[in-house]
Design a protein around this motif. Structure first.
Motif, short mmCIF file in Angstrom:
data_model
loop_
_atom_site.label_atom_id
_atom_site.label_comp_id
_atom_site.label_asym_id
_atom_site.label_seq_id
_atom_site.Cartn_x
_atom_site.Cartn_y
_atom_site.Cartn_z
N LEU A 1 0.83 -1.20 0.00
CA LEU A 1 0.00 0.00 0.00
C LEU A 1 0.86 1.26 0.00
CD1 LEU A 1 -2.66 -1.14 2.65
CD2 LEU A 1 -3.03 -0.91 0.19
N ARG A 2 1.95 1.23 0.78
CA ARG A 2 2.84 2.39 0.82
C ARG A 2 3.48 2.62 -0.53
NH1 ARG A 2 5.55 1.02 5.06
NH2 ARG A 2 7.29 0.00 4.02
N GLU A 3 3.90 1.54 -1.18
CA GLU A 3 4.54 1.63 -2.49
C GLU A 3 3.59 2.21 -3.53
OE1 GLU A 3 7.88 -1.33 -3.76
OE2 GLU A 3 5.98 -2.12 -4.49
N ARG A 4 2.30 1.88 -3.41
CA ARG A 4 1.30 2.35 -4.38
C ARG A 4 0.59 3.61 -3.91
NH1 ARG A 4 -2.18 -2.91 -4.59
NH2 ARG A 4 -3.48 -1.67 -6.03
N ASN A 5 1.00 4.13 -2.75
CA ASN A 5 0.44 5.37 -2.19
C ASN A 5 -1.07 5.26 -2.00
OD1 ASN A 5 0.78 7.98 -1.16
ND2 ASN A 5 0.25 8.92 -3.12
N ILE A 6 -1.50 4.12 -1.44
CA ILE A 6 -2.93 3.87 -1.19
C ILE A 6 -3.22 4.01 0.30
CG2 ILE A 6 -4.73 2.10 -1.20
CD1 ILE A 6 -3.47 0.95 -3.71
N TYR B 1 -0.01 9.05 18.71
CA TYR B 1 1.26 9.43 19.29
C TYR B 1 2.39 9.38 18.26
CZ TYR B 1 -0.85 9.11 23.95
OH TYR B 1 -1.64 9.30 25.06
N SER B 2 2.32 8.46 17.33
CA SER B 2 3.41 8.31 16.36
C SER B 2 3.19 9.15 15.11
CB SER B 2 3.55 6.83 15.95
OG SER B 2 2.41 6.39 15.24
N TYR B 3 2.07 9.85 15.00
CA TYR B 3 1.75 10.54 13.75
C TYR B 3 2.83 11.53 13.34
CZ TYR B 3 -0.38 13.50 10.27
OH TYR B 3 -0.62 14.21 9.11
N ASP B 4 3.32 12.35 14.27
CA ASP B 4 4.32 13.35 13.91
C ASP B 4 5.58 12.69 13.37
OD1 ASP B 4 5.67 15.82 13.70
OD2 ASP B 4 6.54 15.54 15.68
N GLY C 1 7.36 10.46 6.04
CA GLY C 1 6.57 10.15 4.86
C GLY C 1 5.92 8.78 4.93
N HIS C 2 5.75 8.24 6.15
CA HIS C 2 5.16 6.92 6.34
C HIS C 2 3.78 7.00 6.99
CE1 HIS C 2 9.43 4.90 6.49
NE2 HIS C 2 9.07 5.31 5.28
N ASP C 3 3.09 8.11 6.85
CA ASP C 3 1.85 8.31 7.58
C ASP C 3 0.62 7.75 6.87
OD1 ASP C 3 2.60 10.38 5.78
OD2 ASP C 3 0.93 11.61 6.48
N GLY C 4 0.80 7.06 5.75
CA GLY C 4 -0.36 6.45 5.09
C GLY C 4 -0.96 5.33 5.92
N ASN C 5 -0.13 4.66 6.72
CA ASN C 5 -0.58 3.59 7.60
C ASN C 5 -0.80 4.16 8.99
OD1 ASN C 5 -1.02 0.70 8.29
ND2 ASN C 5 0.79 1.02 9.56
N LEU D 1 -8.55 8.90 8.64
CA LEU D 1 -9.72 9.72 9.00
C LEU D 1 -9.77 11.01 8.19
CD1 LEU D 1 -9.65 9.28 12.88
CD2 LEU D 1 -11.43 8.44 11.34
N MET D 2 -8.63 11.63 7.99
CA MET D 2 -8.61 12.87 7.22
C MET D 2 -9.07 12.63 5.78
SD MET D 2 -5.41 15.22 8.53
CE MET D 2 -4.09 14.02 8.27
N LYS D 3 -8.68 11.50 5.22
CA LYS D 3 -9.07 11.20 3.85
C LYS D 3 -10.54 10.83 3.76
CE LYS D 3 -8.34 8.12 -0.07
NZ LYS D 3 -7.73 6.88 -0.58
N GLU D 4 -10.99 9.89 4.62
CA GLU D 4 -12.36 9.38 4.48
C GLU D 4 -13.41 10.38 4.95
OE1 GLU D 4 -15.03 5.76 6.36
OE2 GLU D 4 -13.14 5.28 5.37
N LYS D 5 -13.14 11.08 6.05
CA LYS D 5 -14.15 11.97 6.63
C LYS D 5 -13.92 13.44 6.31
CE LYS D 5 -15.18 8.81 10.47
NZ LYS D 5 -16.58 8.53 10.04
N GLY D 6 -12.84 13.73 5.60
CA GLY D 6 -12.57 15.11 5.25
C GLY D 6 -12.15 15.96 6.43
#
Length: 345
Positions: A160-165, A225-228, A234-238, A244-249
């Motif tokens: 998923l990270r490789e495909r930016n999904i 806690y790990s988001y920052d 650049g690993h925040d897709g997982n 939540l930001m993507k699905e719920k805007g």
């Protein structure tokens, strides 16, 4: 003009947790043994080794398996160190290489005769020998199953990270239970306690509601806690924040606030399931009670460790603990230092 610092106010997750944290009396001696053991394999480059030490993995074990005897505590330290090795190595790999190293781990864990000569196989086989000295058959089978699911899920994460999904929320929750390795760590609770619950307990829907709620609590806490740290790499897709930001805007702070509300919901579900478990007989019930206490140790222990170590918040971890304010780091620039030639394979 300098750009405005982006900041995040964390939800007060500690106030939602009714459990009292403890630490292990074996921490100093056993953690030193485990640290020497993992360092003896020379897995990391200098830069990654410094980051690895900063995470204080054994301190996490001290909080989450505080009740374990010396040998069981040392084994839990070894396992968590092994998990962090796999996590650090696979994070920087493409999906094909990540699948390969995870396959090595899986095969070495499941088959005592399998060996490809790699350092990951050597570490895993060492850990396996120590685990099997005291693990019961039911708990061992579950532990293996959790780890198989973990390796497949981390491989999926790398794809998923490789495909930016970025997954939807429901799909992410299912994947996160496995790729977080939290269930693997829960799989060591019985080993650390000297218990071995029958499968009928884990087949009970109320018990599994309790188990899944505890797992999701730890996962969602880790993600916020790990988001920052992850967004800087650049690993925040997982991460549930990104999901939540993507699905719920949501904006970033909206996502953080939602996580606080959802975490409280999960805690209520955990407590409700704990209080409404059916009886399996006095002897098994006593083991279940101890197992639940082990999950509670994980929930509160993970919270305490997150602010005591520098893994998530760096040198400002104590300041963040008091203020709950995180000033987001800028994106890191990938680079290779002269020591970035890992001998991990």
């Amino acid at each position: 003009m300098p750009s405005q610092v982006r900041r995040l106010v964390l939800p007060d997750l500690k106030s939602q947790c009714p459990f009292i944290g403890t630490t292990s009396p074996h921490y100093v001696d056993a953690s030193a043994e485990s640290r020497a053991w993992i360092n003896g394999f020379d897995v990391f480059t200098d830069r990654k080794r410094a980051y690895f030490v900063q995470g204080c993995n054994e301190l996490l074990v001290s909080h989450t398996y505080s009740y374990a005897g010396y040998e069981q505590f040392r084994t839990a330290c070894d396992f968590v160190n092994l998990l962090f090795v796999l996590d650090e190595l696979s994070d920087d790999m493409n999906s094909a290489d990540a699948h390969a190293i995870l396959n090595t781990y899986r095969c070495a864990l499941l088959d005592p005769d399998w060996d490809d000569g790699s350092v990951v196989a050597k570490i895993t086989k060492d850990f396996r020998k120590r685990l099997l000295r005291h693990a019961g058959p039911n708990a061992t089978k579950r532990f293996y199953d959790y780890n198989v699911a973990y390796t497949h899920a981390v491989g999926k994460e790398s794809e998923l990270r490789e495909r930016n999904i970025v997954l939807d929320v429901d799909s992410y929750i299912q994947l996160r239970r496995d790729n977080s390795a939290v269930q693997c760590c829960f799989g060591l609770v019985e080993y650390a306690q000297g218990t071995d619950l029958p499968d009928e307990v884990f087949n009970d829907p109320t018990f599994m509601q309790l188990h899944n709620s505890a797992c999701d609590i730890v996962c969602w806490h880790n993600d916020i806690y790990s988001y920052d740290m992850e967004q800087a790499k650049g690993h925040d897709g997982n991460n549930i924040v990104t999901v939540l930001m993507k699905e719920k805007g949501f904006h970033l702070q909206d996502a953080a606030d939602y996580i606080g509300e959802y975490s409280l919901k999960l805690m209520k579900e955990f407590l409700s399931a704990r209080d409404n478990l059916p009886s399996f007989g006095a002897f098994i019930d006593s083991q279940i009670k101890r197992y639940i206490q082990g999950l509670e140790c994980w929930i509160v222990g993970n919270l305490n460790w997150s602010f005591e170590s520098q893994r998530y918040f760096g040198v400002k971890h104590l300041e963040v603990k008091e203020t709950l304010v995180v000033n987001l780091r800028p994106k890191e620039i990938a680079y290779m230092d002269e020591s970035d030639t890992s001998d991990s394979e």
